[in-house]
Design a protein around this motif. Structure first.
Motif, PDB file in Angstrom:
ATOM      1  N   LYS A 200       0.841  -1.203   0.000  1.00 28.94           N
ATOM      2  CA  LYS A 200       0.000   0.000   0.000  1.00 28.94           C
ATOM      3  C   LYS A 200       0.875   1.252   0.000  1.00 28.94           C
ATOM      4  O   LYS A 200       0.651   2.177  -0.790  1.00 28.94           O
ATOM      5  N   GLU A 201       1.860   1.279   0.872  1.00 32.56           N
ATOM      6  CA  GLU A 201       2.765   2.425   0.964  1.00 32.56           C
ATOM      7  C   GLU A 201       3.479   2.655  -0.359  1.00 32.56           C
ATOM      8  O   GLU A 201       3.545   3.789  -0.852  1.00 32.56           O
ATOM      9  N   ALA A 202       3.992   1.592  -0.955  1.00 28.21           N
ATOM     10  CA  ALA A 202       4.730   1.718  -2.220  1.00 28.21           C
ATOM     11  C   ALA A 202       3.831   2.254  -3.331  1.00 28.21           C
ATOM     12  O   ALA A 202       4.246   3.126  -4.102  1.00 28.21           O
ATOM     13  N   ALA A 203       2.607   1.766  -3.399  1.00 31.35           N
ATOM     14  CA  ALA A 203       1.675   2.225  -4.434  1.00 31.35           C
ATOM     15  C   ALA A 203       1.338   3.697  -4.243  1.00 31.35           C
ATOM     16  O   ALA A 203       1.336   4.480  -5.205  1.00 31.35           O
ATOM     17  N   LEU A 204       1.064   4.093  -3.008  1.00 31.51           N
ATOM     18  CA  LEU A 204       0.706   5.492  -2.741  1.00 31.51           C
ATOM     19  C   LEU A 204       1.878   6.433  -2.978  1.00 31.51           C
ATOM     20  O   LEU A 204       1.699   7.535  -3.522  1.00 31.51           O
ATOM     21  N   VAL A 205       3.083   6.019  -2.599  1.00 31.47           N
ATOM     22  CA  VAL A 205       4.263   6.853  -2.848  1.00 31.47           C
ATOM     23  C   VAL A 205       4.472   7.016  -4.348  1.00 31.47           C
ATOM     24  O   VAL A 205       4.792   8.113  -4.827  1.00 31.47           O
ATOM     25  N   GLU A 206       4.270   5.964  -5.097  1.00 26.41           N
ATOM     26  CA  GLU A 206       4.428   6.064  -6.554  1.00 26.41           C
ATOM     27  C   GLU A 206       3.381   6.998  -7.153  1.00 26.41           C
ATOM     28  O   GLU A 206       3.680   7.787  -8.049  1.00 26.41           O
ATOM     29  N   LEU A 207       2.155   6.958  -6.653  1.00 26.16           N
ATOM     30  CA  LEU A 207       1.125   7.890  -7.119  1.00 26.16           C
ATOM     31  C   LEU A 207       1.511   9.326  -6.779  1.00 26.16           C
ATOM     32  O   LEU A 207       1.284  10.245  -7.573  1.00 26.16           O
TER      33      LEU A 207
ATOM     34  N   VAL B  13       5.386  11.970   6.706  1.00 26.89           N
ATOM     35  CA  VAL B  13       5.337  11.793   5.251  1.00 26.89           C
ATOM     36  C   VAL B  13       6.652  12.258   4.636  1.00 26.89           C
ATOM     37  O   VAL B  13       7.183  11.598   3.738  1.00 26.89           O
ATOM     38  N   ASP B  14       7.203  13.367   5.123  1.00 26.16           N
ATOM     39  CA  ASP B  14       8.494  13.828   4.613  1.00 26.16           C
ATOM     40  C   ASP B  14       9.576  12.769   4.828  1.00 26.16           C
ATOM     41  O   ASP B  14      10.379  12.500   3.935  1.00 26.16           O
ATOM     42  N   GLU B  15       9.583  12.147   6.006  1.00 24.53           N
ATOM     43  CA  GLU B  15      10.553  11.086   6.288  1.00 24.53           C
ATOM     44  C   GLU B  15      10.327   9.889   5.369  1.00 24.53           C
ATOM     45  O   GLU B  15      11.280   9.303   4.849  1.00 24.53           O
ATOM     46  N   LEU B  16       9.064   9.527   5.168  1.00 21.79           N
ATOM     47  CA  LEU B  16       8.720   8.421   4.276  1.00 21.79           C
ATOM     48  C   LEU B  16       9.215   8.693   2.856  1.00 21.79           C
ATOM     49  O   LEU B  16       9.826   7.822   2.218  1.00 21.79           O
ATOM     50  N   LEU B  17       8.983   9.903   2.370  1.00 23.94           N
ATOM     51  CA  LEU B  17       9.418  10.254   1.020  1.00 23.94           C
ATOM     52  C   LEU B  17      10.939  10.222   0.907  1.00 23.94           C
ATOM     53  O   LEU B  17      11.478   9.786  -0.119  1.00 23.94           O
ATOM     54  N   GLN B  18      11.632  10.631   1.946  1.00 24.68           N
ATOM     55  CA  GLN B  18      13.095  10.539   1.935  1.00 24.68           C
ATOM     56  C   GLN B  18      13.543   9.084   1.859  1.00 24.68           C
ATOM     57  O   GLN B  18      14.476   8.758   1.122  1.00 24.68           O
ATOM     58  N   ARG B  19      12.886   8.209   2.636  1.00 26.00           N
ATOM     59  CA  ARG B  19      13.238   6.780   2.597  1.00 26.00           C
ATOM     60  C   ARG B  19      13.022   6.193   1.209  1.00 26.00           C
ATOM     61  O   ARG B  19      13.749   5.298   0.788  1.00 26.00           O
ATOM     62  N   HIS B  20      12.019   6.701   0.505  1.00 27.30           N
ATOM     63  CA  HIS B  20      11.718   6.212  -0.849  1.00 27.30           C
ATOM     64  C   HIS B  20      12.468   7.025  -1.913  1.00 27.30           C
ATOM     65  O   HIS B  20      12.237   6.834  -3.103  1.00 27.30           O
TER      66      HIS B  20
END
Length: 88
Positions: free
Chosen positions: A27-34, A56-63
């Motif tokens: 779910k996280e991977a799909a939403l980050v890609e969107l 969310v900023d931390e999540l985006l950095q991880r991705h």
């Protein structure tokens, strides 16, 4: 809304062995890609994942998703607007 997709059993077993909650990872991977494709806003991503803006900023950095830098033209426009506001 629920989204499902099928994986070959061997691949599913492998992935579920790597992550205890593979459904959340997918779910996280799909939403980050969107988000990366500009289909979701930062706020929508946060809402969908139940996170605050800093998480969310931390999540985006991880991705490895970075904010686009302003073009020279856009930056120049913003500087001109700020100068007008300061001169008032």
């Amino acid at each position: 809304m629920a989204i499902t997709f099928e994986l070959p059993a061997m691949i599913e077993q492998q992935l579920r062995g790597e992550w205890t909650d593979f459904d959340a990872v997918a779910k996280e991977a799909a939403l980050v890609e969107l988000y990366r494709q500009a289909k979701l806003t930062h706020h929508q991503l946060a809402t969908a994942l139940g996170l605050d803006r800093f998480a969310v900023d931390e999540l985006l950095q991880r991705h490895q998703v970075t904010e686009d830098f302003l073009s020279a033209e856009a930056l120049g426009s913003q500087i001109a607007t700020l100068r007008k506001l300061v001169d008032q």
